[in-house]
Scaffold this active site. Structure first.
Site, PDB file in Angstrom:
ATOM      1  CE  LYS A 124      -4.456   1.164   0.110  1.00  0.00           C
ATOM      2  NZ  LYS A 124      -5.360   0.560  -0.383  1.00  0.00           N
ATOM      3  CG  ASP A 164      -7.138   3.539  -1.442  1.00  0.00           C
ATOM      4  OD1 ASP A 164      -7.838   2.300  -1.114  1.00  0.00           O
ATOM      5  OD2 ASP A 164      -7.150   3.899  -0.345  1.00  0.00           O
TER       6      ASP A 164
HETATM    7  P1  NDP Z   1     -13.495   7.901  -2.818  1.00  0.00           P
HETATM    8  O1  NDP Z   1     -12.455   9.008  -2.546  1.00  0.00           O
HETATM    9  O2  NDP Z   1     -13.988   7.543  -4.477  1.00  0.00           O
HETATM   10  O3  NDP Z   1     -14.894   7.655  -1.932  1.00  0.00           O
HETATM   11  C1  NDP Z   1     -14.812   8.069  -0.497  1.00  0.00           C
HETATM   12  C2  NDP Z   1     -16.200   8.423  -0.225  1.00  0.00           C
HETATM   13  O4  NDP Z   1     -16.519   8.382   1.361  1.00  0.00           O
HETATM   14  C3  NDP Z   1     -16.440   9.977  -0.797  1.00  0.00           C
HETATM   15  O5  NDP Z   1     -17.778   9.956  -1.213  1.00  0.00           O
HETATM   16  C4  NDP Z   1     -16.211  10.687   0.446  1.00  0.00           C
HETATM   17  O6  NDP Z   1     -16.815  11.935   0.341  1.00  0.00           O
HETATM   18  C5  NDP Z   1     -16.868   9.695   1.465  1.00  0.00           C
HETATM   19  N1  NDP Z   1     -16.139  10.207   3.063  1.00  0.00           N
HETATM   20  C6  NDP Z   1     -15.173  10.418   3.249  1.00  0.00           C
HETATM   21  N2  NDP Z   1     -15.194  10.690   4.588  1.00  0.00           N
HETATM   22  C7  NDP Z   1     -16.530  10.388   4.925  1.00  0.00           C
HETATM   23  C8  NDP Z   1     -17.043  10.423   6.380  1.00  0.00           C
HETATM   24  N3  NDP Z   1     -16.315  10.799   7.334  1.00  0.00           N
HETATM   25  N4  NDP Z   1     -18.309   9.955   6.209  1.00  0.00           N
HETATM   26  C9  NDP Z   1     -18.859   9.869   5.269  1.00  0.00           C
HETATM   27  N5  NDP Z   1     -18.643   9.725   3.826  1.00  0.00           N
HETATM   28  C10 NDP Z   1     -16.916  10.020   3.744  1.00  0.00           C
HETATM   29  O7  NDP Z   1     -12.979   6.410  -2.247  1.00  0.00           O
HETATM   30  P2  NDP Z   1     -13.230   4.944  -2.680  1.00  0.00           P
HETATM   31  O8  NDP Z   1     -14.781   4.766  -2.889  1.00  0.00           O
HETATM   32  O9  NDP Z   1     -12.283   4.528  -3.739  1.00  0.00           O
HETATM   33  O10 NDP Z   1     -12.835   3.936  -1.191  1.00  0.00           O
HETATM   34  C11 NDP Z   1     -13.796   4.126  -0.297  1.00  0.00           C
HETATM   35  C12 NDP Z   1     -13.360   2.963   0.454  1.00  0.00           C
HETATM   36  O11 NDP Z   1     -13.022   1.685  -0.048  1.00  0.00           O
HETATM   37  C13 NDP Z   1     -11.981   3.074   1.155  1.00  0.00           C
HETATM   38  O12 NDP Z   1     -11.834   2.678   2.500  1.00  0.00           O
HETATM   39  C14 NDP Z   1     -10.881   2.325   0.439  1.00  0.00           C
HETATM   40  O13 NDP Z   1      -9.571   2.067   1.060  1.00  0.00           O
HETATM   41  C15 NDP Z   1     -11.715   1.232  -0.044  1.00  0.00           C
HETATM   42  N6  NDP Z   1     -11.593   0.460  -1.029  1.00  0.00           N
HETATM   43  C16 NDP Z   1     -11.638   0.862  -2.181  1.00  0.00           C
HETATM   44  C17 NDP Z   1     -11.253   0.146  -3.592  1.00  0.00           C
HETATM   45  C18 NDP Z   1     -11.278   1.080  -4.671  1.00  0.00           C
HETATM   46  O14 NDP Z   1     -11.249  -0.133  -5.872  1.00  0.00           O
HETATM   47  N7  NDP Z   1     -11.446   1.929  -5.097  1.00  0.00           N
HETATM   48  C19 NDP Z   1     -10.848  -1.387  -3.433  1.00  0.00           C
HETATM   49  C20 NDP Z   1     -10.852  -1.589  -1.968  1.00  0.00           C
HETATM   50  C21 NDP Z   1     -11.195  -1.048  -0.871  1.00  0.00           C
HETATM   51  P3  NDP Z   1     -16.030  13.374   0.017  1.00  0.00           P
HETATM   52  O15 NDP Z   1     -15.428  13.059  -1.336  1.00  0.00           O
HETATM   53  O16 NDP Z   1     -16.928  14.317   0.260  1.00  0.00           O
HETATM   54  O17 NDP Z   1     -14.806  13.545   0.802  1.00  0.00           O
END
Ligand code: NDP
Length: 445
Positions: A124, A164
């Site tokens: 990572k 990520d």
């Molecule tokens: P993104 O940055 O695309 O999305 C994250 C989302 O969570 C955004 O909508 C963000 O809002 C929101 N968010 C952030 N902080 C908070 C909070 N405190 N409360 C509620 N919502 C919040 O990331 P991903 O979707 O790519 O990743 C999300 C999770 O999934 C992470 O833990 C990542 O490690 C995990 N993951 C991702 C993979 C992937 O393929 N992308 C693979 C495996 C795991 P805002 O944008 O307004 O901050």
């Protein structure tokens, strides 16, 4: 192995690395019994070698903003274990990034990648750089500077990063571009690439789709299906978007999304044009929850709250770590929630997990439930090596089969005497056994 002794030693060596120590404790507690039944593990020091990363690379990332001001961030790559394949794991740009969080994510990645059935080790990386509010040019300059420091440690048979949080197709493009410039080679050194230059179809949706397929398998094992269920999803990022699309496709009604500012409850369901609207908001870098409630007046915005107080059958925490605590888990249990499938990494706190397991909720831990993303990255690597592009249906079917296989491995190792499947225990043991046996085969290195 004596778990308490091991953890005391580790806490002494790495004081204050809370997330990393939490992740190690969860795994070693799950595998303790099988570990101690196999004396060859102890003799080869498997656990002592597995809990420490092979290598950590830390570097400064200087960059210049649009006003000509210089900034310096820190970058890291944690190459944790490459026993079953080259290092593989995402890069995260977020102010909360530090070595402890990356070590936790890299450690988890070892077991997740092992579960996918594909030959991928665990790693990572990331930086405390905050991409929010930065211009396109600033993002590009930062990504280029990050790669100038890291490129020598990457390669299609050495270490293959991906996106990520805070790192999507645009950032992958800039980092890949700089790697290409420095090496003079157009090779599959990143996954999550653009579709015209080696990216796989379905990769953007894969993590969310996979978390839903995993939930589908957990329900199937109990003779139930997703159709007609009410689902609560958190976040509206890459993972949430994929999960919402697949849930709608399989006949569920999604009633929540959230952001750092609060959550939306839409009793009529979030689908079709509402998803398009959310994507527009996201593309313009705005908060999503409040504007959604103005656009669709039947939806309610709950400022500063999390969606787990809403009655649902299925919960998909897809935003960020520790976003579902014991109190949230209690609300879900009291409201009759049957399934919690983790789209995010470590969204449930250890206390929340204990409560879900005690109440026999079908709990899909992130290292199994969200492994569809990295699995599809593995499929992207295969396509790059073969110099081929598979159609979307083919990639999705392979992804679905991988999620079924991950489910079955977890069920195999996690079934308890009363028939309940502890997927967390199953995932940890199944992931561990494959890596441990490769480490035994390769000797002490
Ligand atoms: P993104 O940055 O695309 O999305 C994250 C989302 O969570 C955004 O909508 C963000 O809002 C929101 N968010 C952030 N902080 C908070 C909070 N405190 N409360 C509620 N919502 C919040 O990331 P991903 O979707 O790519 O990743 C999300 C999770 O999934 C992470 O833990 C990542 O490690 C995990 N993951 C991702 C993979 C992937 O393929 N992308 C693979 C495996 C795991 P805002 O944008 O307004 O901050």
């Amino acid at each position: 192995m004596n778990v308490d002794k091991l953890m005391i030693e580790l806490e002494k060596k790495h004081p204050g690395e809370v997330e990393y120590l939490q992740a190690v404790r969860e795994v070693v507690e799950s595998i303790e019994e099988v570990y101690n039944q196999n004396p060859q593990f102890e003799a080869a020091g498997i656990i002592e070698r597995l809990v420490e990363p092979d290598k950590i690379i830390t570097f400064k990332v200087p960059w210049v903003d649009d006003q000509g001001q210089t900034h310096v961030n820190l970058g890291h790559r944690v190459q944790f274990n490459n026993a079953i394949g080259p290092y593989k794991g995402g890069i995260r740009f977020h102010p909360s990034v530090n070595l402890s969080s990356l070590k936790f994510l890299g450690f988890e990645q070892i077991f997740k990648n092992s579960l996918t059935t594909l030959p991928m080790g665990g790693a990572k990386g990331g930086s405390d750089f905050n991409p929010k509010g930065k211009s396109q040019q600033e993002i590009m300059r930062f990504c280029h500077s990050f790669m100038i420091q890291l490129w020598k440690n990457l390669g299609p048979d050495m270490d293959i990063p991906a996106g990520d949080i805070g790192v999507g197709g645009r950032e992958v493009g800039y980092m890949f571009g700089m790697h290409k410039k420095l090496t003079g080679e157009h090779v599959g050194v990143f996954t999550g690439k653009g579709r015209n230059w080696g990216g796989s179809l379905i990769r953007p949706e894969a993590t969310g789709y996979g978390a839903v397929y995993f939930a589908q398998e957990m329900l199937k094992a109990k003779g139930e299906s997703i159709e007609g269920k009410v689902a609560s999803v958190s976040g509206f990022g890459n993972v949430s978007w994929g999960a919402i699309k697949k849930l709608n496709h399989l006949g569920a009604k999604v009633v929540t999304i959230s952001g750092p500012d609060g959550y939306i409850y839409d009793p009529e369901g979030i689908s079709g044009e509402k998803i398009d609207y959310l994507l527009e908001l996201r593309a313009s870098n705005q908060d999503i929850a409040k504007p959604y409630s103005y656009e669709f007046p039947n939806a309610q915005f709950h400022e500063g709250k999390r969606p787990w107080e809403v009655k649902c059958d299925l919960a998909f925490p897809c935003a960020i770590q520790n976003e579902l605590d014991e109190n949230d888990a209690k609300n879900l249990v009291d409201n009759g929630c049957k399934v919690v499938s983790e789209g995010a990494n470590m969204p449930c706190t250890p206390e929340a997990i204990d409560l879900l397991l005690e109440n026999k909720v079908l709990y899909g831990p992130g290292k199994a439930a969200n492994a569809g993303g990295v699995a599809t990255s593995g499929l992207e690597q295969t396509q790059n090596a073969m110099k081929l592009n598979w159609p979307a249906e083919e990639v999705e079917e392979k992804l679905r089969q991988i999620m079924v296989s991950i489910h079955d491995s977890c069920a195999n190792y996690g079934k308890e005497s009363d028939g309940y499947i502890n997927y967390m225990k199953g995932a940890n043991i199944a992931g561990f056994m494959k890596v441990a046996s490769a480490m035994l085969d390769q000797g002490v290195i």
